[in-house]
Every structure is written in C-alpha cells, then in structure tokens.
Write a protein that holds these residues in place. Structure first.
Motif, PDB file in Angstrom:
ATOM      1  N   PHE A   1      48.372  19.971 -10.390  1.00  0.00           N
ATOM      2  CA  PHE A   1      47.710  20.188 -11.082  1.00  0.00           C
ATOM      3  C   PHE A   1      48.417  21.331 -11.905  1.00  0.00           C
ATOM      4  CE2 PHE A   1      45.189  23.998 -14.096  1.00  0.00           C
ATOM      5  CZ  PHE A   1      44.489  23.086 -14.936  1.00  0.00           C
ATOM      6  N   PHE A   2      49.117  22.477 -11.227  1.00  0.00           N
ATOM      7  CA  PHE A   2      50.009  22.998 -12.544  1.00  0.00           C
ATOM      8  C   PHE A   2      51.376  22.315 -12.964  1.00  0.00           C
ATOM      9  CE2 PHE A   2      47.692  25.598  -9.799  1.00  0.00           C
ATOM     10  CZ  PHE A   2      47.508  27.078 -10.885  1.00  0.00           C
ATOM     11  N   LYS A   3      51.375  21.012 -12.002  1.00  0.00           N
ATOM     12  CA  LYS A   3      52.228  19.868 -12.427  1.00  0.00           C
ATOM     13  C   LYS A   3      52.246  19.145 -13.864  1.00  0.00           C
ATOM     14  CE  LYS A   3      55.010  19.873  -7.978  1.00  0.00           C
ATOM     15  NZ  LYS A   3      54.793  19.039  -6.818  1.00  0.00           N
ATOM     16  N   ASP A   4      51.510  18.486 -13.345  1.00  0.00           N
ATOM     17  CA  ASP A   4      50.441  18.336 -14.913  1.00  0.00           C
ATOM     18  C   ASP A   4      50.488  19.498 -16.395  1.00  0.00           C
ATOM     19  OD1 ASP A   4      49.937  16.279 -13.642  1.00  0.00           O
ATOM     20  OD2 ASP A   4      48.383  16.061 -13.750  1.00  0.00           O
ATOM     21  N   PHE A   5      49.762  20.292 -15.493  1.00  0.00           N
ATOM     22  CA  PHE A   5      50.140  21.761 -17.076  1.00  0.00           C
ATOM     23  C   PHE A   5      51.069  21.420 -17.735  1.00  0.00           C
ATOM     24  CE2 PHE A   5      48.122  26.386 -17.229  1.00  0.00           C
ATOM     25  CZ  PHE A   5      48.871  25.752 -18.626  1.00  0.00           C
ATOM     26  N   GLU A   6      52.005  21.533 -16.456  1.00  0.00           N
ATOM     27  CA  GLU A   6      54.025  22.364 -16.955  1.00  0.00           C
ATOM     28  C   GLU A   6      54.305  20.774 -17.953  1.00  0.00           C
ATOM     29  OE1 GLU A   6      58.129  23.408 -15.521  1.00  0.00           O
ATOM     30  OE2 GLU A   6      56.894  21.932 -14.081  1.00  0.00           O
ATOM     31  N   ARG A   7      53.372  19.656 -17.956  1.00  0.00           N
ATOM     32  CA  ARG A   7      54.397  18.469 -18.629  1.00  0.00           C
ATOM     33  C   ARG A   7      53.613  18.852 -20.064  1.00  0.00           C
ATOM     34  NH1 ARG A   7      54.986  15.868 -13.329  1.00  0.00           N
ATOM     35  NH2 ARG A   7      52.338  15.113 -13.283  1.00  0.00           N
TER      36      ARG A   7
END
Length: 249
Positions: free
Chosen positions: A120-126
C-alpha cells in the motif's frame, strides 16, 4: 436555500439527470472561511461537494474563488494519476464537485491501530513521486485524513486546496516541499506498517522531522519570511497554503 442552489448547479452540469434533496447530505459543516462539505449520492452519482455559499460576502468575493480554483487546478494537473479522482467539475466560482472515494482515511485507521501491507505504501510513494514529476506538491499529506485506503486497498489522495506548482520557488524550498509530501508517506507507513518501513526511509523521516521542528521552534526568519511572502504573492492570501507551510510541516 443553499442546498437548492447546489442542486440547481448540479442540474445545470448534468441536465438529463434529476437531482433530489433526499440524496444530498452534509459531511462537514464549515465555518467562516471554510467550505461546507456535502455528499450527493443517488443511483447514478456519488459526489463530494465543497461549497462556500454560507460564508460572509467578502469571503465569497475574495478567497473562496481562490480556494476552489486552486483545488480545481490541482486535480486538472493530476488527471490520469492513479489515486487521484478523474471526475470533477466546478459548479460555480465558489463550489466544486468530485467523485466520492469509498474507503477509510488513514487517520481513522491509525486511531484504530490497524495495519496495512507494505505494498500500500509503496503504491502511495510512487503516486506522490508521479505527482512531483507533474510539478505539483500537495503540502498536506502529513495530515493522514487526506489519504484514503479504498475498499480495494488502494491509496487515494484528497483535498488539493493547498496543492501548488513548485517550479516558481527556489531549489532549496522545492526540496523542502517535496520532502514534506514524502515525509507524509513515511509517517503513515511508520504508523500503519512500521515493521516494513525500510531503514533508509525511516532515517529520512527522522531527519525531516528534525528539520521541521527546528523550522517551527527556532525559526529561520529570512526563510520563513520568504515562504510567507511567496504564499501571499502566488496565492493572493491563500490561507490554506500559508497554514500548510507554517503549521503542518
């Protein structure tokens, strides 16, 4: 009276659809220079609406159109970015509508001590990195209420009233602005999936928080004055922008 006016504005935008009072509800009651937030939901539409009709006349004639225009431009610049609504419209100079995102704010999930997966946070970061490549900073992502975990488990960013293009500012301030956004990602990651936050990102968050505290408590008068003046000139007393720089960092 305000609700009838909003329905008429919706009718003007979508003339083939019949809008009803029963489908309109208040999500948040704004005061003074803050918008009233409505939700309109029927079998075809599900909108969040921000409206300043209730505000004093001088707010309606000055800063309210700036707030609405700022949010509209932020959404327009980020069309086709995953996690940002694509369907939005300006109902009037002081009202905007956009698709409602079904989900839960990260602030609420943090209060419930919930846990989200690292992806979830990797998607948020991208998503935030892509927003920055479009030349836009949000400036209020450290407020976890502005990030939604959708029913599908995907991140969505809302409330672009303080979003601006950062190219007009000096490089050091651009880095600070982008850092504020990214620190919001890592703040949420640490609160909701702490064990999976990579050490390098945890160090980044620690270092940024240290700079932010020094900025507020000790102050850099010249820098702070530059930010204040830049906000006044570029946003014409857009208090949301000033608040984002001086209070939320």
């Amino acid at each position: 009276m305000f609700e009838s006016s909003l329905l008429a504005q919706l009718q003007a935008q979508f003339p083939t659809h019949q809008f009803s009072h029963e489908s309109l509800s208040i999500v948040h009651t704004g005061r003074f220079a803050n918008a009233i937030v409505y939700r309109y939901k029927d079998s075809q539409f599900d909108f969040i609406i921000k409206d300043f009709q209730h505000s004093p006349w001088w707010v309606r004639k000055t800063i309210a159109p700036l707030f609405i225009n700022q949010e509209y431009k932020g959404l327009a610049r980020l069309q086709d970015v995953d996690g940002v609504v694509d369907n939005f419209c300006r109902l009037s100079p002081i009202a905007i509508a956009y698709d409602f995102i079904e989900g839960t704010p990260l602030k609420q999930l943090a209060q419930q001590q919930a846990h989200l997966p690292a992806r979830f946070f990797k998607d948020f970061e991208r998503m935030v990195a892509k927003m920055h490549r479009r030349g836009v900073v949000h400036l209020d992502l450290r407020n976890l209420g502005n990030v939604i975990c959708s029913k599908e488990g995907k991140p969505y960013i809302i409330d672009f009233q303080s979003a601006i293009r950062f190219s007009r500012f000096p490089r050091w301030l651009q880095r600070f602005m982008r850092g504020a956004d990214m620190s919001g990602v890592y703040k949420a990651w640490q609160k909701l999936a702490g064990d999976s936050l990579p050490q390098a990102k945890a160090d980044y968050l620690h270092d940024f928080n240290h700079v932010r505290k020094r900025w507020i408590l000790k102050g850099y008068p010249l820098h702070r004055a530059y930010v204040w003046c830049g906000g006044v000139v570029t946003q014409i007393l857009n208090s949301e922008f000033i608040r984002s720089i001086l209070e939320r960092f």
